[in-house]
Motif scaffolding. Structure first.
Motif, short mmCIF file in Angstrom:
data_model
loop_
_atom_site.label_atom_id
_atom_site.label_comp_id
_atom_site.label_asym_id
_atom_site.label_seq_id
_atom_site.Cartn_x
_atom_site.Cartn_y
_atom_site.Cartn_z
N GLN A 1 0.81 -1.22 0.00
CA GLN A 1 0.00 0.00 0.00
C GLN A 1 0.85 1.27 0.00
OE1 GLN A 1 -3.45 0.49 -0.19
NE2 GLN A 1 -3.16 -1.58 -0.96
N ALA B 1 -4.31 3.59 -5.45
CA ALA B 1 -5.19 4.73 -5.73
C ALA B 1 -5.03 5.86 -4.71
CB ALA B 1 -6.64 4.27 -5.79
N HIS B 2 -4.85 5.53 -3.44
CA HIS B 2 -4.75 6.60 -2.44
C HIS B 2 -3.47 7.43 -2.61
CE1 HIS B 2 -2.44 3.41 -0.39
NE2 HIS B 2 -1.85 4.39 0.27
N ILE C 1 -1.96 7.91 -5.68
CA ILE C 1 -2.23 8.70 -6.89
C ILE C 1 -3.13 9.88 -6.56
CG2 ILE C 1 -3.31 8.66 -9.19
CD1 ILE C 1 -0.58 7.19 -9.03
N ASP C 2 -4.09 9.69 -5.67
CA ASP C 2 -4.95 10.78 -5.23
C ASP C 2 -4.13 11.91 -4.62
OD1 ASP C 2 -7.53 12.05 -4.54
OD2 ASP C 2 -6.92 11.57 -2.47
N VAL C 3 -3.15 11.59 -3.79
CA VAL C 3 -2.28 12.61 -3.20
C VAL C 3 -1.46 13.31 -4.29
CG1 VAL C 3 -0.32 13.01 -1.65
CG2 VAL C 3 -2.18 11.49 -0.95
N ASN D 1 -2.25 13.80 -7.34
CA ASN D 1 -3.14 14.69 -8.08
C ASN D 1 -3.51 15.94 -7.28
OD1 ASN D 1 -3.34 13.40 -10.57
ND2 ASN D 1 -4.83 11.95 -9.76
N ARG D 2 -3.53 15.84 -5.96
CA ARG D 2 -3.86 17.00 -5.14
C ARG D 2 -2.70 17.97 -5.00
NH1 ARG D 2 -5.61 15.00 0.13
NH2 ARG D 2 -5.38 12.86 -0.55
#
Length: 90
Positions: free
Chosen positions: A25, A51-52, A54-56, A58-59
């Motif tokens: 993870q 995914a978590h 990649i989310d960071v 992108n932010r």
């Protein structure tokens, strides 16, 4: 892990990292278009991660962190089967 994984795929026991990312993870696999696609001046690459993460990414990235011509060149390189054949021949 090895930089420029496309050149190391035939080394016995070598893993490009996909399995490690999928079993963890907190692991990110990064690749560049610099060498294998000859696009070093575009500073283009990609990441494979949970995914978590990649989310960071992108932010925190800038709103236009990759120029449209670089994206077009990267997409064309990925779709060019001649490059993939050359990679496999190496």
């Amino acid at each position: 892990m090895v930089a420029y994984a496309e050149y190391a795929s035939d080394i016995a026991g070598y893993s490009a990292g996909r399995e490690l990312v999928e079993s963890s993870q907190n692991t990110v696999m990064l690749r560049t278009f610099s060498k294998i696609y000859g696009l070093s001046s575009l500073r283009l690459g990609w990441a494979y991660a949970p995914a978590h993460i990649i989310d960071v990414f992108n932010r925190i990235r800038g709103p236009f962190n990759v120029a449209s011509p670089a994206i077009a060149a990267g997409a064309a390189a990925i779709c060019d089967n001649r490059i993939h054949g050359t990679i496999e021949a190496l």
